[in-house]
Design a protein around this motif. Structure first.
Motif, short mmCIF file in Angstrom:
data_model
loop_
_atom_site.label_atom_id
_atom_site.label_comp_id
_atom_site.label_asym_id
_atom_site.label_seq_id
_atom_site.Cartn_x
_atom_site.Cartn_y
_atom_site.Cartn_z
N TYR A 32 0.83 -1.21 0.00
CA TYR A 32 0.00 0.00 0.00
C TYR A 32 0.86 1.25 0.00
O TYR A 32 0.62 2.19 -0.74
CB TYR A 32 -0.91 0.00 1.23
CG TYR A 32 -1.60 1.31 1.46
CD1 TYR A 32 -2.68 1.71 0.68
CD2 TYR A 32 -1.15 2.18 2.45
CE1 TYR A 32 -3.30 2.92 0.88
CE2 TYR A 32 -1.77 3.41 2.65
CZ TYR A 32 -2.84 3.77 1.87
OH TYR A 32 -3.44 4.97 2.06
N ARG A 33 1.91 1.27 0.83
CA ARG A 33 2.78 2.43 0.92
C ARG A 33 3.49 2.69 -0.40
O ARG A 33 3.65 3.83 -0.81
CB ARG A 33 3.81 2.22 2.03
CG ARG A 33 4.67 3.44 2.29
CD ARG A 33 5.87 3.12 3.10
NE ARG A 33 6.68 2.18 2.35
CZ ARG A 33 7.51 1.32 2.89
NH1 ARG A 33 7.63 1.24 4.18
NH2 ARG A 33 8.22 0.50 2.15
N ASP A 34 3.90 1.65 -1.09
CA ASP A 34 4.63 1.82 -2.34
C ASP A 34 3.72 2.19 -3.51
O ASP A 34 4.18 2.77 -4.49
CB ASP A 34 5.40 0.54 -2.68
CG ASP A 34 6.55 0.30 -1.71
OD1 ASP A 34 6.94 1.26 -1.01
OD2 ASP A 34 7.05 -0.83 -1.65
N THR A 36 1.00 4.19 -3.25
CA THR A 36 0.52 5.57 -3.14
C THR A 36 1.62 6.50 -3.62
O THR A 36 2.76 6.40 -3.21
CB THR A 36 0.14 5.93 -1.69
OG1 THR A 36 1.26 5.72 -0.85
CG2 THR A 36 -1.03 5.10 -1.21
#
Length: 102
Positions: A32-34, A36
């Protein structure tokens, strides 16, 4: 004689399941972090006599920015070897995260 409930629980199996769930959560968060994307806004500032790199970056940065890290990044992006010796007339490119618009 019957064993107590705590004695019958297979703690190793429960520990393995919990570790698997935590690992899946970590992988999911990393994905998810990568995915966005952070939008960057580019500013251009011409150095004037008496300006410092910290002062120029401070004019552009929001209160959510880490000034030390942003100043270091601007020095790296603009290939500034000696931030204390900025020459007037040099144009600096400063990229900061786009602030959320209200």
């Amino acid at each position: 004689m019957r064993k107590s409930l705590l004695a019958r629980i297979r703690w190793t199996r429960i520990g393995c399941i919990l570790c698997g769930l935590v690992a899946a959560g970590v992988v999911g968060f990393g994905y998810y972090r990568d995915t966005t994307t952070t939008q960057l806004v580019e500013y251009r500032k011409t150095v004037e006599a008496g300006d410092t790199l910290w002062g120029i970056v401070g004019q552009v940065a929001t209160n959510r920015e880490d000034m030390s890290r942003l100043t270091w990044q601007v020095a790296q992006d603009n290939k500034i070897a000696d931030p204390g010796n900025l020459q007037p007339g040099v144009e600096l490119v400063i990229r900061v995260k786009k602030a959320r618009e209200l």
